[in-house]
Design a protein around this motif. Structure first.
Motif, PDB file in Angstrom:
ATOM      1  N   GLU A  20      17.694 -61.120  -8.656  1.00 55.75           N
ATOM      2  CA  GLU A  20      19.132 -60.899  -8.807  1.00 55.75           C
ATOM      3  C   GLU A  20      19.655 -59.961  -7.724  1.00 55.75           C
ATOM      4  OE1 GLU A  20      19.300 -59.643 -12.854  1.00 55.75           O
ATOM      5  OE2 GLU A  20      19.188 -61.699 -13.633  1.00 55.75           O
ATOM      6  N   ARG A  21      18.883 -58.955  -7.378  1.00 57.03           N
ATOM      7  CA  ARG A  21      19.281 -58.064  -6.282  1.00 57.03           C
ATOM      8  C   ARG A  21      19.262 -58.820  -4.947  1.00 57.03           C
ATOM      9  NH1 ARG A  21      15.633 -52.868  -8.300  1.00 57.03           N
ATOM     10  NH2 ARG A  21      17.087 -52.170  -9.923  1.00 57.03           N
ATOM     11  N   ALA A  22      18.283 -59.697  -4.787  1.00 57.23           N
ATOM     12  CA  ALA A  22      18.213 -60.490  -3.558  1.00 57.23           C
ATOM     13  C   ALA A  22      19.424 -61.409  -3.433  1.00 57.23           C
ATOM     14  CB  ALA A  22      16.918 -61.299  -3.528  1.00 57.23           C
ATOM     15  N   ILE A  23      19.858 -62.012  -4.536  1.00 57.19           N
ATOM     16  CA  ILE A  23      21.043 -62.860  -4.517  1.00 57.19           C
ATOM     17  C   ILE A  23      22.261 -62.055  -4.079  1.00 57.19           C
ATOM     18  CG2 ILE A  23      22.639 -64.177  -5.976  1.00 57.19           C
ATOM     19  CD1 ILE A  23      20.187 -64.966  -7.682  1.00 57.19           C
ATOM     20  N   ALA A  24      22.408 -60.858  -4.635  1.00 55.51           N
ATOM     21  CA  ALA A  24      23.549 -60.007  -4.277  1.00 55.51           C
ATOM     22  C   ALA A  24      23.528 -59.643  -2.793  1.00 55.51           C
ATOM     23  CB  ALA A  24      23.545 -58.743  -5.133  1.00 55.51           C
ATOM     24  N   GLU A  25      22.349 -59.321  -2.260  1.00 53.26           N
ATOM     25  CA  GLU A  25      22.226 -58.991  -0.841  1.00 53.26           C
ATOM     26  C   GLU A  25      22.560 -60.201   0.034  1.00 53.26           C
ATOM     27  OE1 GLU A  25      20.954 -55.713   0.813  1.00 53.26           O
ATOM     28  OE2 GLU A  25      22.299 -55.573  -0.919  1.00 53.26           O
ATOM     29  N   LEU A 119       7.916 -70.782   2.469  1.00 50.69           N
ATOM     30  CA  LEU A 119       8.825 -69.652   2.623  1.00 50.69           C
ATOM     31  C   LEU A 119      10.229 -70.124   3.019  1.00 50.69           C
ATOM     32  CD1 LEU A 119       7.615 -66.331   4.183  1.00 50.69           C
ATOM     33  CD2 LEU A 119       9.971 -67.056   4.431  1.00 50.69           C
ATOM     34  N   ASP A 120      10.299 -71.113   3.892  1.00 50.09           N
ATOM     35  CA  ASP A 120      11.601 -71.678   4.281  1.00 50.09           C
ATOM     36  C   ASP A 120      12.292 -72.326   3.079  1.00 50.09           C
ATOM     37  OD1 ASP A 120      11.225 -71.013   7.008  1.00 50.09           O
ATOM     38  OD2 ASP A 120      10.064 -72.845   7.322  1.00 50.09           O
ATOM     39  N   GLY A 121      11.513 -73.025   2.251  1.00 45.85           N
ATOM     40  CA  GLY A 121      12.085 -73.650   1.064  1.00 45.85           C
ATOM     41  C   GLY A 121      12.662 -72.628   0.110  1.00 45.85           C
ATOM     42  N   ALA A 122      11.986 -71.506  -0.046  1.00 43.07           N
ATOM     43  CA  ALA A 122      12.499 -70.446  -0.913  1.00 43.07           C
ATOM     44  C   ALA A 122      13.770 -69.833  -0.337  1.00 43.07           C
ATOM     45  CB  ALA A 122      11.431 -69.369  -1.108  1.00 43.07           C
ATOM     46  N   ALA A 123      13.860 -69.767   0.988  1.00 48.72           N
ATOM     47  CA  ALA A 123      15.080 -69.261   1.618  1.00 48.72           C
ATOM     48  C   ALA A 123      16.266 -70.165   1.285  1.00 48.72           C
ATOM     49  CB  ALA A 123      14.883 -69.159   3.127  1.00 48.72           C
ATOM     50  N   ALA A 127      19.751 -69.431  -0.944  1.00 49.84           N
ATOM     51  CA  ALA A 127      21.105 -69.786  -0.528  1.00 49.84           C
ATOM     52  C   ALA A 127      21.822 -70.558  -1.636  1.00 49.84           C
ATOM     53  CB  ALA A 127      21.064 -70.621   0.756  1.00 49.84           C
ATOM     54  N   ARG A 128      21.130 -71.476  -2.285  1.00 54.47           N
ATOM     55  CA  ARG A 128      21.749 -72.247  -3.371  1.00 54.47           C
ATOM     56  C   ARG A 128      22.116 -71.338  -4.538  1.00 54.47           C
ATOM     57  NH1 ARG A 128      17.055 -75.626  -2.283  1.00 54.47           N
ATOM     58  NH2 ARG A 128      17.604 -77.378  -0.930  1.00 54.47           N
ATOM     59  N   LEU A 129      21.217 -70.437  -4.893  1.00 57.40           N
ATOM     60  CA  LEU A 129      21.495 -69.505  -5.978  1.00 57.40           C
ATOM     61  C   LEU A 129      22.683 -68.609  -5.646  1.00 57.40           C
ATOM     62  CD1 LEU A 129      17.831 -68.454  -6.850  1.00 57.40           C
ATOM     63  CD2 LEU A 129      19.378 -69.735  -8.344  1.00 57.40           C
ATOM     64  N   SER A 130      22.872 -68.335  -4.377  1.00 56.92           N
ATOM     65  CA  SER A 130      23.942 -67.455  -3.928  1.00 56.92           C
ATOM     66  C   SER A 130      25.270 -68.175  -3.747  1.00 56.92           C
ATOM     67  CB  SER A 130      23.538 -66.776  -2.609  1.00 56.92           C
ATOM     68  OG  SER A 130      22.317 -66.072  -2.752  1.00 56.92           O
ATOM     69  N   LEU A 131      25.272 -69.508  -3.858  1.00 60.78           N
ATOM     70  CA  LEU A 131      26.484 -70.334  -3.733  1.00 60.78           C
ATOM     71  C   LEU A 131      27.135 -70.212  -2.356  1.00 60.78           C
ATOM     72  CD1 LEU A 131      28.130 -69.905  -7.262  1.00 60.78           C
ATOM     73  CD2 LEU A 131      26.600 -71.716  -6.455  1.00 60.78           C
ATOM     74  N   VAL A 132      26.311 -70.039  -1.327  1.00 57.88           N
ATOM     75  CA  VAL A 132      26.802 -70.097   0.047  1.00 57.88           C
ATOM     76  C   VAL A 132      26.326 -71.417   0.644  1.00 57.88           C
ATOM     77  CG1 VAL A 132      26.768 -67.589   0.287  1.00 57.88           C
ATOM     78  CG2 VAL A 132      24.767 -68.911   0.988  1.00 57.88           C
ATOM     79  N   GLY A 290      25.707 -80.003   3.756  1.00 54.50           N
ATOM     80  CA  GLY A 290      24.292 -79.760   3.481  1.00 54.50           C
ATOM     81  C   GLY A 290      23.870 -79.982   2.048  1.00 54.50           C
ATOM     82  N   PHE A 291      24.746 -80.572   1.224  1.00 55.06           N
ATOM     83  CA  PHE A 291      24.437 -80.761  -0.185  1.00 55.06           C
ATOM     84  C   PHE A 291      24.107 -82.221  -0.488  1.00 55.06           C
ATOM     85  CE2 PHE A 291      27.503 -77.183  -0.130  1.00 55.06           C
ATOM     86  CZ  PHE A 291      26.680 -76.199  -0.662  1.00 55.06           C
TER      87      PHE A 291
END
Length: 375
Positions: A20-25, A119-123, A127-132, A290-291
């Motif tokens: 959750e902190r990573a999403i915010a960052e 690692l790229d897939g998790a990145a 991004a998806r979790l962050s809605l960007v 990209g979706f």
């Protein structure tokens, strides 16, 4: 052996807090340190990258940075059969180069695409979790290079498991009667969790018999259609007519899910609308960004229904994906029923695209007959 609790919860709970902190960052445009065993990399939203930060990352990357793109965006660039994410090497991290590959409408493949790592897939998932926009600048680093930096670090296993953890941790945080026009006997039940840091709502209309098959609609939030009556979709019609139908037929449950824009978020939905205003089909517009066809998840919706005591449903939907998701989550779909909106000059192409490209069960002849003036 049971997990030992820490000051801020058990280890599994702590990992969720880190994500959750990573999403915010990530949403704030700051790099997040992703970990895959001994491998470390900084991940930064390509959409939010600024020139000063890119300059510093370029120095740190020493020629090893790369851009991670989704298969949908790669298909738009010309790799039409692509089903896996890929990466473009960035010997020099350049904002113009990133914009060309990730965002431009007229871009075409102009360099080899390499396979994406775990690692790229998790990145991309971050991004998806962050809605960007789902395009990520990734810079592999060593631990010494980022020692002392105030970075949020997240293990990729925790990032990838976050959605499932959120679905499993859903809980009711509030409920109250809310009389609605045409459905005065209605209760709103608010759940915490499901997708990201958002709340979800179950609207119980009337007095449904939870021992039988309960009429249920999974309705993804649509600010433009539900609230403002946008003519570009049929969402508002489906929402209100479902509630009225339930009120007239002994009740049901409508789940109002915070998954705006097929799960892409309101900002990306507006970007897609802009492209549609220029002539793009709804799904082609999403692919440019990209979706894929649909980014929504419905596992948490089934969890909500189970907590309400629902085990059998009559699915009020035109979308076979929703029916499959309910069944996959262990609920019985006793029957399904179509939910018709009103076609108009602004949404008829959109409705036809949902039928033809996403397999929605939409009878366009019946819709047009419904819209025809009555004698």
């Amino acid at each position: 052996m049971p997990e030992s609790p820490t000051l801020f919860g058990r280890p599994g709970e702590t990992l969720r807090v880190v994500v959750e902190r990573a999403i915010a960052e990530f949403r704030a445009g700051r790099p997040v340190l992703l970990q895959d065993g001994e491998n470390l990399a900084l991940a930064l939203s390509a959409e939010l990258a600024d020139s000063e930060l890119v300059r510093r990352l370029d120095t740190l990357a020493a020629g090893n940075g790369h851009l991670v793109l989704t298969p949908a965006r790669l298909r738009r660039l010309g790799a039409r059969e692509r089903v896996e994410p890929g990466i473009f090497a960035l010997p020099a991290i350049d904002l113009d180069r990133i914009a060309y590959l990730a965002f431009r409408l007229d871009s075409r493949m102009d360099a080899p695409v390499a396979p994406a790592s775990a690692l790229d897939g998790a990145a991309l998932e971050l991004a998806r979790l962050s809605l960007v926009l789902p395009a990520v600048l990734v810079v592999p680093v060593g631990a010494a290079a980022v020692a002392g930096e105030s970075l949020v670090a997240a293990d990729i296993a925790a990032v990838n498991a976050y959605r499932a953890v959120q679905a499993a941790s859903l809980r009711i945080v509030g409920r109250a009667p809310v009389p609605l026009e045409g459905a005065p006997d209605t209760e709103f039940v608010v759940f915490r969790g499901g997708e990201g840091l958002r709340d979800q709502v179950a609207i119980i209309v009337g007095k449904p018999d939870f021992s039988a098959a309960v009429p249920v609609r999974l309705h993804s939030a649509c600010l433009t259609g539900d609230l403002f009556g946008s003519l570009k979709c049929d969402c508002g019609d489906q929402l209100r007519e479902t509630v009225q139908w339930m009120a007239a037929h002994e009740g049901g449950v409508l789940l109002y899910l915070d998954q705006e824009g097929r799960g892409n978020g309101i900002s990306n939905k507006m970007r897609a609308y802009k492209l549609q205003s220029q002539g793009w089909d709804t799904y082609d517009a999403d692919e440019v960004l990209g979706f894929d066809l649909d980014q929504r998840h419905f596992d948490f919706a089934a969890t909500m229904l189970k907590q309400l005591g629902v085990s059998r449903v009559v699915a009020l939907t035109n979308n076979p994906q929703k029916i499959g998701a309910i069944e996959a989550a262990g609920l019985e779909v006793a029957a399904s029923q179509r939910v018709l909106g009103r076609p108009n000059a602004h949404n008829v192409r959109y409705l036809a695209s949902k039928r033809d490209r996403a397999g929605h069960l939409i009878d366009m002849d019946a819709l047009m007959a419904r819209a025809a003036p009555k004698d």
